[in-house]
Design a protein around this motif. Structure first.
Motif, PDB file in Angstrom:
ATOM      1  N   GLU A   8     -10.280  16.724  50.459  1.00  0.00           N
ATOM      2  CA  GLU A   8      -9.177  17.112  49.579  1.00  0.00           C
ATOM      3  C   GLU A   8      -9.100  16.214  48.360  1.00  0.00           C
ATOM      4  O   GLU A   8      -8.819  16.689  47.247  1.00  0.00           O
ATOM      5  N   LEU A   9      -9.334  14.928  48.536  1.00  0.00           N
ATOM      6  CA  LEU A   9      -9.317  14.002  47.390  1.00  0.00           C
ATOM      7  C   LEU A   9     -10.486  14.295  46.453  1.00  0.00           C
ATOM      8  O   LEU A   9     -10.343  14.234  45.224  1.00  0.00           O
ATOM      9  N   LEU A  10     -11.636  14.607  47.037  1.00  0.00           N
ATOM     10  CA  LEU A  10     -12.800  14.963  46.213  1.00  0.00           C
ATOM     11  C   LEU A  10     -12.524  16.235  45.431  1.00  0.00           C
ATOM     12  O   LEU A  10     -12.797  16.298  44.225  1.00  0.00           O
ATOM     13  N   ARG A  11     -11.987  17.237  46.099  1.00  0.00           N
ATOM     14  CA  ARG A  11     -11.696  18.512  45.428  1.00  0.00           C
ATOM     15  C   ARG A  11     -10.731  18.304  44.260  1.00  0.00           C
ATOM     16  O   ARG A  11     -10.900  18.904  43.190  1.00  0.00           O
ATOM     17  N   ALA A  12      -9.712  17.480  44.459  1.00  0.00           N
ATOM     18  CA  ALA A  12      -8.733  17.232  43.398  1.00  0.00           C
ATOM     19  C   ALA A  12      -9.396  16.587  42.188  1.00  0.00           C
ATOM     20  O   ALA A  12      -9.114  16.948  41.033  1.00  0.00           O
TER      21      ALA A  12
END
Length: 282
Positions: A8-12
């Motif tokens: 999720e942090l990567l996607r953001a």
């Protein structure tokens, strides 16, 4: 250099970059990076605004638990190797739990028969594991382009088929094999070879080169028999297979057909270290 462990942090992070119109290139790896990996990263960096290098030792593509446990892991060293290429490379190093949650198992795939010969024959379930993790990486990163080495040529064709069948919006690129001075295809597993084995392992590539020369005059059967004899004379290596196959379908060749492209594929053991390689024949 940014290192992400959570999807999720990567996607953001990537969402913001994509909104700026930046192109994303992905280089999937299992770490233990060497110059072969770095050549893929350099290619991705030359063709994209942002490069994501995934570092994940995928348990579902190992049919040998001992091989999995011995696979080299050193994230800090990997990051140090990537830094000179570009400080803006993004590293995605998830845990097994992050990629698989509570169910560490493969999905089942149909790759139109590409998964059956060679590696598929000798490593049961291997390509289901590859397909599972590559699909999840593509879904997590949503890259525009992805880069794979031709050392794993069978895997390269399978990933292209995966993308086509599942209509994934990524363009897959194959990149040439990087070799050590003696011709040995670069691999993370080379680090497990003894000094003598590593020096002698150029024999594998020389066998492929001679097979290519013989392909112009000898039959497929004669080449296979010749290669088997060469390895029987070499006490350091055990030949698992040498296969000559159609370069597009990977179907084993019984004889040569005009205007078809062929490749020779090889798998060899040095004690418990398994090495693979291949070469275009025409």
């Amino acid at each position: 250099m940014a290192v992400f462990h959570k999807k999720e942090l990567l996607r953001a992070e990537l969402l913001g970059l994509k909104k700026e119109g930046k192109s994303i290139g992905l280089v999937p790896t299992m770490g233990a990076l060497h110059q072969g990996h770095l050549s893929l990263v350099k290619e991705a960096a030359a063709k994209n605004d942002v490069v994501v290098v995934s570092i994940f030792v995928n348990p579902t593509q190992f049919d040998n638990k001992d091989d999995l446990s011995k696979y080299p892991r050193d994230l800090n060293t990997d990051v140090q190797l990537l830094s000179p290429i570009s400080p803006d490379i993004i590293v995605f190093a998830p845990t097994v739990e992050e990629m698989y949650t509570d169910n560490v198992s493969s999905a089942s795939f149909d790759f139109d028969g590409l998964e059956l010969p060679m590696e598929g024959r000798y490593r049961k379930g291997h390509f289901d594991g590859v397909g599972t993790i590559v699909k999840r990486l593509f879904e997590a990163v949503e890259p525009h382009h992805a880069y794979f080495g031709e050392k794993d040529y069978q895997q390269l064709l399978i990933i292209k088929t995966l993308v086509k069948k599942h209509r994934l919006p990524v363009q897959v690129h194959g990149c040439p094999i990087e070799r050590e001075e003696n011709g040995l295809a670069m691999s993370s597993r080379n680090e497990r070879l003894t000094k003598e084995q590593r020096e002698e392992a150029g024999f594998i590539y020389r066998t492929l080169q001679t097979a290519k020369e013989k392909f112009g005059t000898d039959s497929v059967t004669e080449i296979r028999e010749w290669a088997t004899e060469q390895f029987q004379k070499h006490p350091m290596f055990n030949l698992e297979y040498l296969e000559i196959a159609d370069a597009n379908t990977l179907k084993p060749a019984d004889h040569k057909v005009k205007d078809k492209k062929y490749r020779a594929f090889i798998a060899v053991y040095a004690d418990d270290v398994r090495l693979i390689d291949n070469i275009a024949l025409n």
